[in-house]
Design a protein around this motif. Structure first.
Motif, PDB file in Angstrom:
ATOM      1  N   THR A  89     -56.185  -8.570 -30.625  1.00  0.00           N
ATOM      2  CA  THR A  89     -55.428  -7.512 -31.284  1.00  0.00           C
ATOM      3  C   THR A  89     -55.118  -6.465 -30.229  1.00  0.00           C
ATOM      4  O   THR A  89     -55.612  -6.548 -29.107  1.00  0.00           O
ATOM      5  CB  THR A  89     -56.215  -6.921 -32.477  1.00  0.00           C
ATOM      6  OG1 THR A  89     -55.364  -6.065 -33.237  1.00  0.00           O
ATOM      7  CG2 THR A  89     -57.438  -6.144 -32.012  1.00  0.00           C
ATOM      8  N   ARG A  90     -54.291  -5.473 -30.564  1.00  0.00           N
ATOM      9  CA  ARG A  90     -54.024  -4.424 -29.568  1.00  0.00           C
ATOM     10  C   ARG A  90     -53.383  -3.182 -30.168  1.00  0.00           C
ATOM     11  O   ARG A  90     -52.797  -3.216 -31.252  1.00  0.00           O
ATOM     12  CB  ARG A  90     -53.135  -4.960 -28.437  1.00  0.00           C
ATOM     13  CG  ARG A  90     -51.692  -5.174 -28.770  1.00  0.00           C
ATOM     14  CD  ARG A  90     -50.892  -5.709 -27.573  1.00  0.00           C
ATOM     15  NE  ARG A  90     -51.173  -7.110 -27.301  1.00  0.00           N
ATOM     16  CZ  ARG A  90     -50.493  -7.858 -26.431  1.00  0.00           C
ATOM     17  NH1 ARG A  90     -49.517  -7.314 -25.711  1.00  0.00           N
ATOM     18  NH2 ARG A  90     -50.784  -9.128 -26.247  1.00  0.00           N
ATOM     19  N   TYR A 105     -50.159  -7.330 -32.846  1.00  0.00           N
ATOM     20  CA  TYR A 105     -50.425  -8.495 -32.007  1.00  0.00           C
ATOM     21  C   TYR A 105     -51.774  -9.103 -32.406  1.00  0.00           C
ATOM     22  O   TYR A 105     -52.521  -9.566 -31.557  1.00  0.00           O
ATOM     23  CB  TYR A 105     -50.442  -8.125 -30.525  1.00  0.00           C
ATOM     24  CG  TYR A 105     -49.099  -7.833 -29.920  1.00  0.00           C
ATOM     25  CD1 TYR A 105     -48.357  -8.855 -29.321  1.00  0.00           C
ATOM     26  CD2 TYR A 105     -48.575  -6.545 -29.919  1.00  0.00           C
ATOM     27  CE1 TYR A 105     -47.118  -8.585 -28.743  1.00  0.00           C
ATOM     28  CE2 TYR A 105     -47.338  -6.275 -29.352  1.00  0.00           C
ATOM     29  CZ  TYR A 105     -46.624  -7.299 -28.771  1.00  0.00           C
ATOM     30  OH  TYR A 105     -45.399  -7.036 -28.200  1.00  0.00           O
ATOM     31  N   THR A 106     -52.065  -9.063 -33.700  1.00  0.00           N
ATOM     32  CA  THR A 106     -53.361  -9.513 -34.199  1.00  0.00           C
ATOM     33  C   THR A 106     -53.288 -10.975 -34.618  1.00  0.00           C
ATOM     34  O   THR A 106     -52.419 -11.361 -35.395  1.00  0.00           O
ATOM     35  CB  THR A 106     -53.799  -8.654 -35.402  1.00  0.00           C
ATOM     36  OG1 THR A 106     -53.839  -7.275 -35.013  1.00  0.00           O
ATOM     37  CG2 THR A 106     -55.180  -9.081 -35.891  1.00  0.00           C
ATOM     38  N   TRP A 107     -54.181 -11.767 -34.099  1.00  0.00           N
ATOM     39  CA  TRP A 107     -54.273 -13.163 -34.522  1.00  0.00           C
ATOM     40  C   TRP A 107     -55.721 -13.632 -34.409  1.00  0.00           C
ATOM     41  O   TRP A 107     -56.472 -13.186 -33.562  1.00  0.00           O
ATOM     42  CB  TRP A 107     -53.347 -14.060 -33.696  1.00  0.00           C
ATOM     43  CG  TRP A 107     -53.593 -14.070 -32.212  1.00  0.00           C
ATOM     44  CD1 TRP A 107     -52.999 -13.276 -31.274  1.00  0.00           C
ATOM     45  CD2 TRP A 107     -54.498 -14.919 -31.502  1.00  0.00           C
ATOM     46  NE1 TRP A 107     -53.480 -13.570 -30.020  1.00  0.00           N
ATOM     47  CE2 TRP A 107     -54.402 -14.575 -30.121  1.00  0.00           C
ATOM     48  CE3 TRP A 107     -55.387 -15.932 -31.879  1.00  0.00           C
ATOM     49  CZ2 TRP A 107     -55.164 -15.209 -29.138  1.00  0.00           C
ATOM     50  CZ3 TRP A 107     -56.141 -16.557 -30.892  1.00  0.00           C
ATOM     51  CH2 TRP A 107     -56.016 -16.194 -29.538  1.00  0.00           C
ATOM     52  N   ASN A 118     -61.370  -9.490 -40.329  1.00  0.00           N
ATOM     53  CA  ASN A 118     -60.246  -8.587 -40.075  1.00  0.00           C
ATOM     54  C   ASN A 118     -60.499  -7.184 -40.609  1.00  0.00           C
ATOM     55  O   ASN A 118     -60.114  -6.194 -39.984  1.00  0.00           O
ATOM     56  CB  ASN A 118     -58.959  -9.165 -40.688  1.00  0.00           C
ATOM     57  CG  ASN A 118     -57.748  -8.318 -40.356  1.00  0.00           C
ATOM     58  OD1 ASN A 118     -57.447  -8.054 -39.201  1.00  0.00           O
ATOM     59  ND2 ASN A 118     -57.051  -7.875 -41.394  1.00  0.00           N
ATOM     60  N   CYS A 121     -62.610  -5.356 -38.163  1.00  0.00           N
ATOM     61  CA  CYS A 121     -61.810  -4.990 -36.994  1.00  0.00           C
ATOM     62  C   CYS A 121     -60.914  -3.790 -37.282  1.00  0.00           C
ATOM     63  O   CYS A 121     -60.866  -2.827 -36.505  1.00  0.00           O
ATOM     64  CB  CYS A 121     -60.945  -6.164 -36.554  1.00  0.00           C
ATOM     65  SG  CYS A 121     -61.856  -7.516 -35.802  1.00  0.00           S
ATOM     66  N   LYS A 122     -60.211  -3.861 -38.397  1.00  0.00           N
ATOM     67  CA  LYS A 122     -59.288  -2.783 -38.726  1.00  0.00           C
ATOM     68  C   LYS A 122     -60.036  -1.476 -38.952  1.00  0.00           C
ATOM     69  O   LYS A 122     -59.563  -0.396 -38.567  1.00  0.00           O
ATOM     70  CB  LYS A 122     -58.455  -3.146 -39.959  1.00  0.00           C
ATOM     71  CG  LYS A 122     -57.441  -4.258 -39.736  1.00  0.00           C
ATOM     72  CD  LYS A 122     -56.386  -3.857 -38.717  1.00  0.00           C
ATOM     73  CE  LYS A 122     -55.216  -4.839 -38.686  1.00  0.00           C
ATOM     74  NZ  LYS A 122     -55.575  -6.166 -38.165  1.00  0.00           N
ATOM     75  N   SER A 149     -50.526 -11.842 -44.102  1.00  0.00           N
ATOM     76  CA  SER A 149     -50.684 -10.649 -43.278  1.00  0.00           C
ATOM     77  C   SER A 149     -50.354  -9.383 -44.057  1.00  0.00           C
ATOM     78  O   SER A 149     -51.057  -8.374 -43.960  1.00  0.00           O
ATOM     79  CB  SER A 149     -49.789 -10.742 -42.037  1.00  0.00           C
ATOM     80  OG  SER A 149     -49.954  -9.616 -41.210  1.00  0.00           O
TER      81      SER A 149
END
Length: 200
Positions: A89-90, A105-107, A118, A121-122, A149
């Protein structure tokens, strides 16, 4: 107005009991290469398709160059529960004067999708953006056809702002409509942070 300061030289490391998020390195190729070879469906709605070793080398090099040029800050994601690297991610389109950035750019590999990773992370990334970085607005975008998404972004409290029509080319030669969502600092601090924390 106080200007946000983003230090691209700083090694941002974020973690909780479930996930570790750290800066992407060239050596992380070995942790990600299997995704590029074995899971082509990951890139169905992505603007960048990493289909093989050469694509992955180029992807990592491009991400690291963007950080060196102080345009983007890419991360690699490690799942502590499964003891494996999950994806990337970024932060990008970082605008210090306006106090805004995009998160994307999250995968993730297939085995990590739908596991709650996720959300962890978020939570960490948003908390860092609004807290440590002093960002006022975080924007997220996705292909308007990417239902999974979009549901994930709505699930963490993002507000849908609209659709940008034919916003950019896709790898298959078409054009993509992009859905735009966002979270504001006051929304995060007053409600969304606690709501998302309870879902973790």
């Amino acid at each position: 107005m106080k200007q946000t300061v983003f230090d691209f030289s700083k090694n941002i490391k974020l973690e909780d009991e479930r996930v570790l998020i750290r800066p992407l390195l060239a050596s992380d190729y070995e942790h990600l290469v299997n995704f590029s070879i074995q899971e082509p469906e990951i890139w169905t709605y992505s603007l960048v398709r990493i289909l093989g070793k050469e694509d992955l080398h180029q992807y990592i090099q491009s991400a690291l160059e963007a950080r060196a040029n102080e345009k983007e800050y890419p991360f690699i994601v490690y799942d502590k529960q499964l003891e494996a690297y999950a994806g990337c991610t970024r932060f990008y389109d970082i605008q210090p004067f306006s106090g805004s950035l995009l998160l994307g750019y999250t995968w993730y590999g297939k085995q990590f999708q739908g596991t709650g990773l996720n959300r962890h992370c978020k939570f960490l990334l948003l908390d860092h953006a609004f807290g440590e970085l002093g960002i006022e607005r975080v924007e997220l975008r996705a292909d308007s056809r990417n239902a999974r998404s979009i549901a994930a972004m709505k699930g963490i409290g993002c507000t849908v702002e609209g659709i940008l029509r034919s916003t950019m080319p896709t790898p298959d030669g078409g054009r993509r409509d992009s859905i735009v969502l966002s979270i504001l600092k006051e929304e995060w601090q007053h409600e969304l942070r606690e709501r998302l924390r309870q879902k973790l």
